[in-house]
Motif scaffolding. Structure first.
Motif, PDB file in Angstrom:
ATOM      1  N   ALA A  11      -3.856  28.275  42.128  1.00 56.90           N
ATOM      2  CA  ALA A  11      -3.773  29.734  42.007  1.00 56.90           C
ATOM      3  C   ALA A  11      -5.163  30.345  41.883  1.00 56.90           C
ATOM      4  CB  ALA A  11      -2.903  30.122  40.813  1.00 56.90           C
ATOM      5  N   LEU A  12      -6.051  29.702  41.127  1.00 59.03           N
ATOM      6  CA  LEU A  12      -7.430  30.192  41.012  1.00 59.03           C
ATOM      7  C   LEU A  12      -8.143  30.140  42.361  1.00 59.03           C
ATOM      8  CD1 LEU A  12      -8.591  28.519  37.671  1.00 59.03           C
ATOM      9  CD2 LEU A  12      -8.282  30.966  38.092  1.00 59.03           C
ATOM     10  N   ILE A  13      -7.936  29.047  43.084  1.00 63.41           N
ATOM     11  CA  ILE A  13      -8.581  28.903  44.395  1.00 63.41           C
ATOM     12  C   ILE A  13      -8.004  29.924  45.376  1.00 63.41           C
ATOM     13  CG2 ILE A  13      -8.991  27.343  46.343  1.00 63.41           C
ATOM     14  CD1 ILE A  13      -8.844  25.014  44.279  1.00 63.41           C
ATOM     15  N   GLU A  14      -6.704  30.161  45.322  1.00 67.56           N
ATOM     16  CA  GLU A  14      -6.100  31.175  46.189  1.00 67.56           C
ATOM     17  C   GLU A  14      -6.651  32.565  45.874  1.00 67.56           C
ATOM     18  OE1 GLU A  14      -1.885  30.661  45.747  1.00 67.56           O
ATOM     19  OE2 GLU A  14      -1.876  28.862  47.000  1.00 67.56           O
ATOM     20  N   ALA A  15      -6.861  32.851  44.585  1.00 67.98           N
ATOM     21  CA  ALA A  15      -7.450  34.141  44.201  1.00 67.98           C
ATOM     22  C   ALA A  15      -8.873  34.243  44.740  1.00 67.98           C
ATOM     23  CB  ALA A  15      -7.427  34.309  42.686  1.00 67.98           C
ATOM     24  N   GLU A  16      -9.593  33.131  44.732  1.00 65.43           N
ATOM     25  CA  GLU A  16     -10.948  33.124  45.297  1.00 65.43           C
ATOM     26  C   GLU A  16     -10.889  33.399  46.793  1.00 65.43           C
ATOM     27  OE1 GLU A  16     -14.849  30.230  45.832  1.00 65.43           O
ATOM     28  OE2 GLU A  16     -13.195  29.530  44.606  1.00 65.43           O
ATOM     29  N   PHE A  17      -9.910  32.805  47.486  1.00 62.79           N
ATOM     30  CA  PHE A  17      -9.732  33.063  48.915  1.00 62.79           C
ATOM     31  C   PHE A  17      -9.580  34.567  49.147  1.00 62.79           C
ATOM     32  CE2 PHE A  17      -7.215  33.904  52.659  1.00 62.79           C
ATOM     33  CZ  PHE A  17      -7.746  33.046  53.620  1.00 62.79           C
ATOM     34  N   ASP A  18      -8.720  35.204  48.350  1.00 62.26           N
ATOM     35  CA  ASP A  18      -8.485  36.643  48.511  1.00 62.26           C
ATOM     36  C   ASP A  18      -9.770  37.438  48.304  1.00 62.26           C
ATOM     37  OD1 ASP A  18      -5.808  36.163  49.031  1.00 62.26           O
ATOM     38  OD2 ASP A  18      -5.205  36.471  46.946  1.00 62.26           O
ATOM     39  N   LYS A  19     -10.585  37.029  47.334  1.00 56.48           N
ATOM     40  CA  LYS A  19     -11.852  37.732  47.084  1.00 56.48           C
ATOM     41  C   LYS A  19     -12.869  37.475  48.184  1.00 56.48           C
ATOM     42  CE  LYS A  19     -11.445  36.680  42.470  1.00 56.48           C
ATOM     43  NZ  LYS A  19     -11.987  35.743  41.569  1.00 56.48           N
ATOM     44  N   LEU A  20     -12.787  36.304  48.817  1.00 52.40           N
ATOM     45  CA  LEU A  20     -13.760  35.946  49.856  1.00 52.40           C
ATOM     46  C   LEU A  20     -13.372  36.453  51.244  1.00 52.40           C
ATOM     47  CD1 LEU A  20     -14.606  32.273  48.844  1.00 52.40           C
ATOM     48  CD2 LEU A  20     -16.172  34.234  48.842  1.00 52.40           C
ATOM     49  N   ASP A  21     -12.104  36.718  51.477  1.00 50.98           N
ATOM     50  CA  ASP A  21     -11.673  37.196  52.792  1.00 50.98           C
ATOM     51  C   ASP A  21     -12.078  38.664  52.932  1.00 50.98           C
ATOM     52  OD1 ASP A  21     -10.512  37.570  55.266  1.00 50.98           O
ATOM     53  OD2 ASP A  21      -8.457  37.640  54.486  1.00 50.98           O
ATOM     54  N   LEU A  22     -13.371  38.883  53.071  1.00 51.97           N
ATOM     55  CA  LEU A  22     -13.930  40.230  52.995  1.00 51.97           C
ATOM     56  C   LEU A  22     -13.708  41.054  54.255  1.00 51.97           C
ATOM     57  CD1 LEU A  22     -17.120  39.307  50.989  1.00 51.97           C
ATOM     58  CD2 LEU A  22     -15.087  40.507  50.163  1.00 51.97           C
ATOM     59  N   ASN A  23     -13.402  40.400  55.372  1.00 53.60           N
ATOM     60  CA  ASN A  23     -13.059  41.184  56.567  1.00 53.60           C
ATOM     61  C   ASN A  23     -11.544  41.301  56.716  1.00 53.60           C
ATOM     62  OD1 ASN A  23     -12.366  38.656  57.528  1.00 53.60           O
ATOM     63  ND2 ASN A  23     -14.057  38.530  59.005  1.00 53.60           N
ATOM     64  N   TRP A  30     -17.653  32.282  58.536  1.00 52.34           N
ATOM     65  CA  TRP A  30     -19.006  32.557  58.071  1.00 52.34           C
ATOM     66  C   TRP A  30     -19.261  34.064  57.932  1.00 52.34           C
ATOM     67  CZ3 TRP A  30     -22.294  30.821  55.010  1.00 52.34           C
ATOM     68  CH2 TRP A  30     -23.590  31.340  54.966  1.00 52.34           C
ATOM     69  N   ALA A  31     -18.611  34.892  58.729  1.00 54.20           N
ATOM     70  CA  ALA A  31     -18.793  36.345  58.637  1.00 54.20           C
ATOM     71  C   ALA A  31     -18.427  36.859  57.239  1.00 54.20           C
ATOM     72  CB  ALA A  31     -17.963  37.055  59.706  1.00 54.20           C
ATOM     73  N   ASP A  32     -17.404  36.279  56.615  1.00 50.79           N
ATOM     74  CA  ASP A  32     -17.027  36.670  55.251  1.00 50.79           C
ATOM     75  C   ASP A  32     -18.166  36.366  54.277  1.00 50.79           C
ATOM     76  OD1 ASP A  32     -14.205  37.556  55.563  1.00 50.79           O
ATOM     77  OD2 ASP A  32     -13.923  35.488  56.227  1.00 50.79           O
ATOM     78  N   TYR A  33     -18.794  35.219  54.445  1.00 45.87           N
ATOM     79  CA  TYR A  33     -19.905  34.850  53.561  1.00 45.87           C
ATOM     80  C   TYR A  33     -21.116  35.741  53.790  1.00 45.87           C
ATOM     81  CZ  TYR A  33     -17.394  30.907  51.677  1.00 45.87           C
ATOM     82  OH  TYR A  33     -16.475  30.137  51.019  1.00 45.87           O
ATOM     83  N   GLU A  34     -21.347  36.161  55.012  1.00 44.20           N
ATOM     84  CA  GLU A  34     -22.461  37.091  55.284  1.00 44.20           C
ATOM     85  C   GLU A  34     -22.237  38.421  54.556  1.00 44.20           C
ATOM     86  OE1 GLU A  34     -25.384  36.838  56.551  1.00 44.20           O
ATOM     87  OE2 GLU A  34     -25.298  34.951  57.625  1.00 44.20           O
ATOM     88  N   ILE A  35     -21.004  38.894  54.548  1.00 40.75           N
ATOM     89  CA  ILE A  35     -20.674  40.120  53.814  1.00 40.75           C
ATOM     90  C   ILE A  35     -20.918  39.909  52.323  1.00 40.75           C
ATOM     91  CG2 ILE A  35     -18.818  41.723  53.173  1.00 40.75           C
ATOM     92  CD1 ILE A  35     -17.570  41.091  55.983  1.00 40.75           C
ATOM     93  N   LEU A  36     -20.483  38.758  51.811  1.00 40.36           N
ATOM     94  CA  LEU A  36     -20.690  38.435  50.399  1.00 40.36           C
ATOM     95  C   LEU A  36     -22.175  38.394  50.049  1.00 40.36           C
ATOM     96  CD1 LEU A  36     -19.449  37.516  47.676  1.00 40.36           C
ATOM     97  CD2 LEU A  36     -19.671  35.168  48.542  1.00 40.36           C
ATOM     98  N   ILE A  37     -22.963  37.726  50.865  1.00 41.26           N
ATOM     99  CA  ILE A  37     -24.402  37.636  50.621  1.00 41.26           C
ATOM    100  C   ILE A  37     -25.029  39.023  50.622  1.00 41.26           C
ATOM    101  CG2 ILE A  37     -26.589  36.804  51.612  1.00 41.26           C
ATOM    102  CD1 ILE A  37     -24.859  34.328  52.604  1.00 41.26           C
ATOM    103  N   ASP A  38     -24.572  39.894  51.511  1.00 32.90           N
ATOM    104  CA  ASP A  38     -25.099  41.258  51.540  1.00 32.90           C
ATOM    105  C   ASP A  38     -24.726  42.023  50.273  1.00 32.90           C
ATOM    106  OD1 ASP A  38     -26.688  43.143  53.071  1.00 32.90           O
ATOM    107  OD2 ASP A  38     -24.833  44.314  53.217  1.00 32.90           O
ATOM    108  N   ARG A  39     -23.542  41.770  49.730  1.00 34.86           N
ATOM    109  CA  ARG A  39     -23.171  42.399  48.451  1.00 34.86           C
ATOM    110  C   ARG A  39     -24.111  41.950  47.336  1.00 34.86           C
ATOM    111  NH1 ARG A  39     -16.625  42.231  47.685  1.00 34.86           N
ATOM    112  NH2 ARG A  39     -16.080  43.769  49.269  1.00 34.86           N
ATOM    113  N   TYR A  40     -24.407  40.660  47.311  1.00 35.43           N
ATOM    114  CA  TYR A  40     -25.373  40.155  46.324  1.00 35.43           C
ATOM    115  C   TYR A  40     -26.715  40.877  46.488  1.00 35.43           C
ATOM    116  CZ  TYR A  40     -22.912  35.933  44.620  1.00 35.43           C
ATOM    117  OH  TYR A  40     -22.064  35.051  44.016  1.00 35.43           O
ATOM    118  N   ARG A  41     -27.175  40.964  47.734  1.00 38.80           N
ATOM    119  CA  ARG A  41     -28.471  41.581  48.020  1.00 38.80           C
ATOM    120  C   ARG A  41     -28.497  43.024  47.545  1.00 38.80           C
ATOM    121  NH1 ARG A  41     -30.436  44.996  51.125  1.00 38.80           N
ATOM    122  NH2 ARG A  41     -28.592  45.244  52.399  1.00 38.80           N
TER     123      ARG A  41
END
Length: 169
Positions: A11-23, A30-41
């Motif tokens: 359930a924790l991993i599924e919640a992480e999936f939902d938070k990471l599926d940024l598009n 990888w596009a989802d991770y690029e969005i995440l990295i930009d949020r960090y930036r």
């Protein structure tokens, strides 16, 4: 520490999936991770050539490749189920990358906005809201739980240990 039941970890991993599926396409790539990295930036208020962003990108690239390797997926994206299984396998296999430890250190450097070697309540709140759109009142992200020595700040060790406890549950 006692291990959590498999279904609660899933359930924790599924919640992480939902938070990471940024598009919001129902798959991670990888596009989802690029969005995440930009949020960090943006949250850290730094530009692309900042060393901390470069380290974060390198960490996430290696982590992503490990997820793909452990997933057995044919393509370059993961479904929810593939992500859950790949995360469990990647977290358990620290031969190439200990994601909790390496990621914890890399992320700590960005969350510690003033560079004083600790994370304040405000810094954690800014990170949770800016990167993950999570309200700090969510009990899963409790500042006081991470501040194990109760000195009013989260040290690097406390932060990394907290991430390891969640990922290795």
């Amino acid at each position: 520490m006692t291990s959590a039941p498999a279904d609660s970890v899933d359930a924790l991993i599924e919640a992480e999936f939902d938070k990471l599926d940024l598009n919001h396409d129902g798959r991670l790539d990888w596009a989802d991770y690029e969005i995440l990295i930009d949020r960090y930036r943006k949250t850290a208020g730094v530009n692309e050539d900042d060393r901390r962003i470069q380290e974060l990108r390198a960490f996430y690239q290696l982590h992503w490749l490990e997820l793909l390797r452990h997933s057995g997926a044919a393509g370059d994206s993961l479904s929810r189920n593939e992500f859950v299984e790949a995360t469990r396998r990647t977290t358990g296999d620290t031969n190439r990358l200990d994601a909790a430890k390496v990621g914890g250190h890399v992320i700590f450097d960005l969350v510690d906005a003033d560079g004083d070697g600790s994370i304040s309540r405000d810094e954690l709140g800014r990170y949770l809201q800016g990167v993950w759109q999570i309200d700090q009142s969510d009990p899963r992200y409790d500042f006081d739980a991470l501040d194990t020595n109760k000195d009013g700040v989260i040290s690097r060790d406390e932060f990394v240990t907290g991430i390891q406890e969640v990922l290795h549950a």
